[in-house]
Design a protein around this motif. Structure first.
Motif, short mmCIF file in Angstrom:
data_model
loop_
_atom_site.label_atom_id
_atom_site.label_comp_id
_atom_site.label_asym_id
_atom_site.label_seq_id
_atom_site.Cartn_x
_atom_site.Cartn_y
_atom_site.Cartn_z
N ASP A 1 0.84 -1.19 0.00
CA ASP A 1 0.00 0.00 0.00
C ASP A 1 0.88 1.25 0.00
N VAL B 1 -12.26 1.03 -1.56
CA VAL B 1 -11.59 -0.25 -1.35
C VAL B 1 -12.58 -1.20 -0.71
N PRO C 1 -14.24 -3.68 1.53
CA PRO C 1 -13.89 -4.07 2.91
C PRO C 1 -13.70 -5.58 3.08
N SER D 1 -12.57 -7.94 0.21
CA SER D 1 -11.41 -8.40 -0.56
C SER D 1 -10.19 -7.52 -0.38
N LYS D 2 -10.40 -6.31 0.17
CA LYS D 2 -9.33 -5.32 0.37
C LYS D 2 -8.73 -4.84 -0.96
N GLU D 3 -9.47 -5.01 -2.05
CA GLU D 3 -9.01 -4.56 -3.36
C GLU D 3 -9.68 -3.25 -3.73
N GLN D 4 -8.93 -2.40 -4.45
CA GLN D 4 -9.47 -1.11 -4.88
C GLN D 4 -10.41 -1.33 -6.06
#
Length: 383
Positions: free
Chosen positions: A310, A324, A326, A328-331
């Motif tokens: 990050d 982002v 919450p 998969s934590k992917e943008q």
């Protein structure tokens, strides 16, 4: 580039140098006092025997002060700090940035050349820009002539000549209003003040009636101040309206004109190249540290689809909203947009597909509340 460690190392060297200097002065002062005291006693006592006794006392005082031992201790601390400082410089200022370069990254030389040439023209370095274009064999940037005009206007403003700026603002008045810019009002206000200070109040009032009255709906408080400033004509520096003499008014007008001019050209107010380099200096140190970790673990990031760590950028580089997921934590992206569920919570599309097993289930439990989510009611969000 991470400069805090360099600054801390430099501060340690500066502190040790000051302590060493202070300790040296202190010891020299003590020795000087003992010598002056001895000389004074020698002058008062004519006997050679007494002189030997005085000199013996001075030697004893020197041994007690122990100047060499004290100076060595102070100098040793300074030497340690000086020895570490070059190592910090070498570590921070000479990193191997090739570690962060991706061999498979697409690199369009033509686009890069155009960006560099456009940067030179934006900065008003037209000769350098023309030379660069000629040497690279690129075609002339379409924005060159527009930036020439912009810098002609800015140069005129430096000479306190507002006519070119006012002509451009009047010509683009409708576009400036759409952008909610008060540039035209600022320029007319500056010209009004120039007339009031250099000519007469009557001429300034006539100018305001013709050019400034049209802004009464949106800028009435500013117009009222301008009119009241006429009561202090020739003594504006001693009036409640002395702010009108501040160079900041001209500087703000120059910045606003540059911003709006670039905006109408479809350009950002700051050079894309400058922003990219500035953002890179913030993220590169973090990336290099991660590259070292990956090298130790014998991992390769050449085929990764996104940055492996990050990279936090300061607010000046945040131009649009980012979501982002919450889970998969992917943008989010165009292919994986944010989707709002019927309960109001938001997840990325791919996450919803996984939770619904690619649509084989018509509903699923929201991971944040016990609501059953109907897939057909999920709606894409646009920031």
């Amino acid at each position: 580039m991470e400069l805090k460690s360099i600054k801390d190392a430099f501060d340690r060297v500066a502190t040790k140098q000051k302590l060493s200097y202070s300790k040296t002065n202190e010891i020299v002062h003590l020795l000087s006092q003992e010598i002056d005291k001895a000389l004074s006693l020698i002058k008062e006592t004519p006997s050679d025997l007494d002189h030997r006794s005085i000199i013996a006392d001075v030697k004893k005082a020197f041994v007690e002060i122990s100047p060499i031992t004290q100076l060595e201790a102070a100098e040793k601390e300074l030497h340690v700090a000086l020895t570490k400082y070059p190592k910090v410089l070498e570590k921070q200022l000479n990193p191997d940035i090739s570690k962060a370069y991706r061999n498979n990254a697409e690199f369009d030389t033509h686009i890069v050349n155009q960006i560099i040439a456009n940067f030179f023209y934006r900065q008003g370095m037209f000769d350098i820009g023309d030379c660069f274009v000629a040497e690279t064999g690129e075609s002339e940037c379409s924005t060159r002539q527009s930036f020439v005009e912009m810098y002609q206007i800015l140069e005129a403003m430096k000479r306190r000549d507002l006519e070119p700026a006012l002509n451009w603002a009047v010509l683009n008045s409708d576009k400036l209003k759409q952008a909610r810019s008060d540039l035209e009002m600022k320029l007319h206000s500056l010209h009004f003040l120039e007339i009031a200070q250099g000519k007469s109040s009557k001429e300034a009032i006539n100018y305001a009636r013709k050019h400034i009255a049209t802004f009464a709906d949106s800028c009435l408080p500013e117009i009222q101040k301008l009119m009241c400033s006429l009561l202090w004509n020739r003594k504006l520096d001693k009036s409640p309206y002395s702010e009108f003499l501040s160079p900041a008014l001209w500087n703000n007008a120059v910045k606003e004109l540059t911003r709006q001019y670039c905006n109408l050209l479809g350009e950002s107010s700051e050079s894309a190249l400058s922003i990219t380099l500035a953002a890179g200096t913030q993220t590169l140190p973090v990336l290099l540290k991660y590259m070292n970790v990956m090298a130790n673990k014998k991992l390769d990031w050449q085929n990764m689809e996104q940055l492996p760590v990050d990279a936090q950028l300061s607010e000046e580089f945040q131009f649009h909203s980012v979501f982002v997921c919450p889970v998969s934590k992917e943008q989010s992206s165009d292919e994986n947009p944010p989707m709002m569920m019927s309960c109001g919570h938001v997840l990325c599309k791919q996450t919803i597909n996984k939770m619904s097993k690619n649509g084989s289930k018509s509903s699923f439990k929201c991971p944040y509340c016990p609501t059953d989510v109907d897939i057909s009611k999920c709606r894409q969000l646009h920031f």
